[in-house]
Enzyme design. Structure first.
Site, PDB file in Angstrom:
ATOM      1  N   ASP A 343       0.753  -1.275  -0.076  1.00 25.26           N
ATOM      2  CA  ASP A 343       0.026   0.006   0.059  1.00 25.26           C
ATOM      3  C   ASP A 343       0.874   1.275   0.097  1.00 25.26           C
ATOM      4  OD1 ASP A 343       1.138   0.158   2.483  1.00 25.26           O
ATOM      5  OD2 ASP A 343      -0.884   0.291   3.527  1.00 25.26           O
ATOM      6  N   ASP A 345       1.369   4.598   2.357  1.00 29.07           N
ATOM      7  CA  ASP A 345       1.001   5.341   3.348  1.00 29.07           C
ATOM      8  C   ASP A 345       1.538   6.772   3.586  1.00 29.07           C
ATOM      9  OD1 ASP A 345       0.473   2.574   4.837  1.00 29.07           O
ATOM     10  OD2 ASP A 345       2.567   2.517   4.431  1.00 29.07           O
ATOM     11  N   ASP A 437      -3.304   4.560   2.748  1.00 27.39           N
ATOM     12  CA  ASP A 437      -3.689   5.204   3.919  1.00 27.39           C
ATOM     13  C   ASP A 437      -3.358   6.644   3.917  1.00 27.39           C
ATOM     14  OD1 ASP A 437      -4.515   2.448   4.348  1.00 27.39           O
ATOM     15  OD2 ASP A 437      -2.569   2.059   5.786  1.00 27.39           O
TER      16      ASP A 437
END
Ligand code: DCT
Ligand code: MG
Length: 513
Positions: A343, A345, A437
């Site tokens: 992912d 962040d 995120d």
């Protein structure tokens, strides 16, 4: 030649009153009466020292807590000879020549043999390297390095992405993951810590001697290392990879929104693969899990650095339309220099200003016009002056958003991973789903949030463990609290946090523990 001081003469009075038992030390029988050990705490830390003292006592050594007159052998870790002498001066010791001054590798060798080993040159701390030419051969350099320099805390080590021991650490990570699936946190951490220690070594381990004196090398870990050295692979890790439960959990947890608990439930229902779960129409899935299945192929294929940079531009542009002075920083693995991740962040803060509770909502609302595939906003639960959590893996209290963004690919060609199923060029998928995120932090907590969100997870765990056990402080992604002084320690940068903790600064790319 070994030089051993005569045992201390004990006064008649003490003997008569039973104040002194020559045979017992802290409840353990003393087997080796000729030497009295003192372990220096400096640079070693209280926990490790206590552990080593207890271990040595349990093996029949006499270990003193204080630097008493009877001490014959001083053991130090991570200290040079001049540093030990300096410290002794500070203890008002006039004549240091009465001690054998030894490196921790001597003590660990003793622990391994279960008796005092000879005071070979390689174990002695001496003035200059020239005095012990044996240290110059690469092998003994390696063993003296490992024995004396490696801390049990990854925040006292430098761990770059250059891992010389991947064949060992891969096996440990498989073992750790299997224990995580079994919710056996202790064994899981044991393997994660061992992997982290080996990742920090500047050389490949080729014999059991190389790990002598290293922290976190328990029996389970050593067995696996030994087998990999001898056989080239670990049969236990291989068994795990072939284990039906492990294989299913591995698949299930690769779906966004699916953890160990859900995997357990599905496994008990007899489900074994992601396809079987997808095909089962009776299951009640969360909104997150539905998105996880919908974009499964994209999400399991890793995010590249180029994709992270492209998303970073999008995030920065959007945030700055609402807050021109906002600071948007990539954290997580990409900040540690990783080239791929699962992912991306981001940490967002507004210097000098109070945070805007609406910012995250405004950003995702804008993205809803074509860029946003999924989002879940969690509101802040931070309470002012909140004492950091004791739980090492506790979630922080920032307002945050777990999102899936649609990243359009600039280049569409046949080798692209996102061809539609029909292979009809008109339907070529020109975007990829990416997990993002976003974390919003008040400016005064930014340094703590940055340190926490940069990770690695193991590095963060060890920082908190170090703060608790070695400094009597409590650390989380919001603050550092000094329990003795009962104050929160302010920090405007990561460097200041390391300084508060009395740690040498570790750069983000050295935190790949
Ligand atoms: N973190 C945290 N609190 C959370 C989640 C994560 O403090 N609730 C920290 C730990 C590591 C860091 O943030 C980033 O988390 P991940 O994205 O899970 O890890 P990563 O190192 O970025 O790895 P990956 O490359 O797989 O994304
Ligand atoms: Mg990440």
């Amino acid at each position: 030649m070994e030089r051993i001081r005569p045992p201390t003469i004990v006064s008649q009075r003490k003997r008569q009153k039973g104040m002194y038992s020559p045979k017992l030390s802290c409840g353990y029988e003393i087997k080796f009466i000729k030497l009295v050990i003192f372990i220096m705490q400096r640079k070693m830390g209280m926990t490790r020292r206590t552990f080593l003292m207890e271990l040595a006592r349990s093996k029949g050594f006499r270990v003193e807590s204080e630097l008493s007159d009877s001490v014959t052998h001083i053991v130090a870790e991570n200290n040079s000879y001049p540093e030990v002498l300096d410290w002794l001066k500070g203890q008002a010791v006039g004549d240091s020549s009465r001690f054998e001054i030894l490196d921790i590798s001597w003590l660990t060798a003793c622990m391994e043999m279960g008796r005092p080993v000879d005071l070979e040159m390689k174990y002695r701390l001496v003035e200059q390297a020239e005095q012990y030419p044996t240290l110059k051969t690469p092998e003994s350099e390696v063993s003296s390095f490992t024995a004396s320099k490696v801390s049990q805390y990854s925040c006292q080590r430098k761990t770059t992405l250059n891992n010389y021991n991947k064949k060992f650490t891969d096996a440990f990570e498989i073992m750790a993951e299997n224990y995580e699936f079994k919710e056996n946190e202790i064994f899981c951490l044991e393997f994660l810590r061992a992997a982290s220690v080996l990742k920090s070594l500047p050389f490949p381990v080729t014999s059991m001697k190389d790990i002598q004196g290293l922290p976190c090398m328990g029996d389970r870990v050593r067995d696996i290392i030994e087998e990999i050295i001898e056989e080239g692979e670990s049969s236990r890790a291989k068994d795990v990879l072939n284990d039906e439960r492990y294989k299913s959990f591995k698949q299930f947890t690769s779906v966004f929104g699916v953890g160990v608990k859900t995997s357990e439930k599905w496994f008990r229902m007899g489900l074994r693969t992601v396809e079987e779960v997808k095909a089962n129409k009776t299951l009640k899935l969360s909104k997150m899990q539905r998105a996880g299945f919908l974009y499964y192929e994209d999400l399991v294929s890793c995010v590249s650095k180029e994709e992270a940079d492209a998303v970073s531009l999008i995030v920065k542009n959007t945030v700055c339309t609402f807050l021109p002075d906002a600071l948007v920083t990539i954290t997580g693995g990409f900040r540690r220099g990783k080239k791929i991740g699962h992912d991306i962040d981001f940490l967002i803060t507004n210097p000098g200003q109070r945070e805007d509770d609406e910012l995250l909502h405004k950003v995702v609302n804008l993205w809803k016009k074509g860029l946003l595939l999924y989002c879940d906003i969690i509101e802040s639960t931070f309470v002012k002056e909140q004492i950091p959590s004791r739980h090492v893996d506790a979630m922080d209290h920032f307002q945050k958003c777990f999102a899936i963004l649609k990243l359009y690919q600039a280049r569409v060609d046949n080798s692209s991973y996102n061809m539609s199923k029909k292979c009809d060029m008109a339907e070529v998928k020109d975007w990829k789903a990416i997990r993002v995120d976003l974390v919003i932090t008040p400016f005064e907590q930014y340094a703590y949030a940055l340190l926490g969100w940069t990770g690695s997870r193991q590095f963060g765990r060890d920082l908190r463990r170090y703060a608790t056990h070695e400094r009597k402080m409590m650390l989380d992604n919001h603050a550092l609290y000094d329990k003795r002084k009962r104050v929160f320690l302010k920090a405007g940068s990561e460097e200041e946090i390391f300084a508060h903790l009395g740690l040498d600064y570790v750069e983000p790319w050295e935190r790949n523990a």
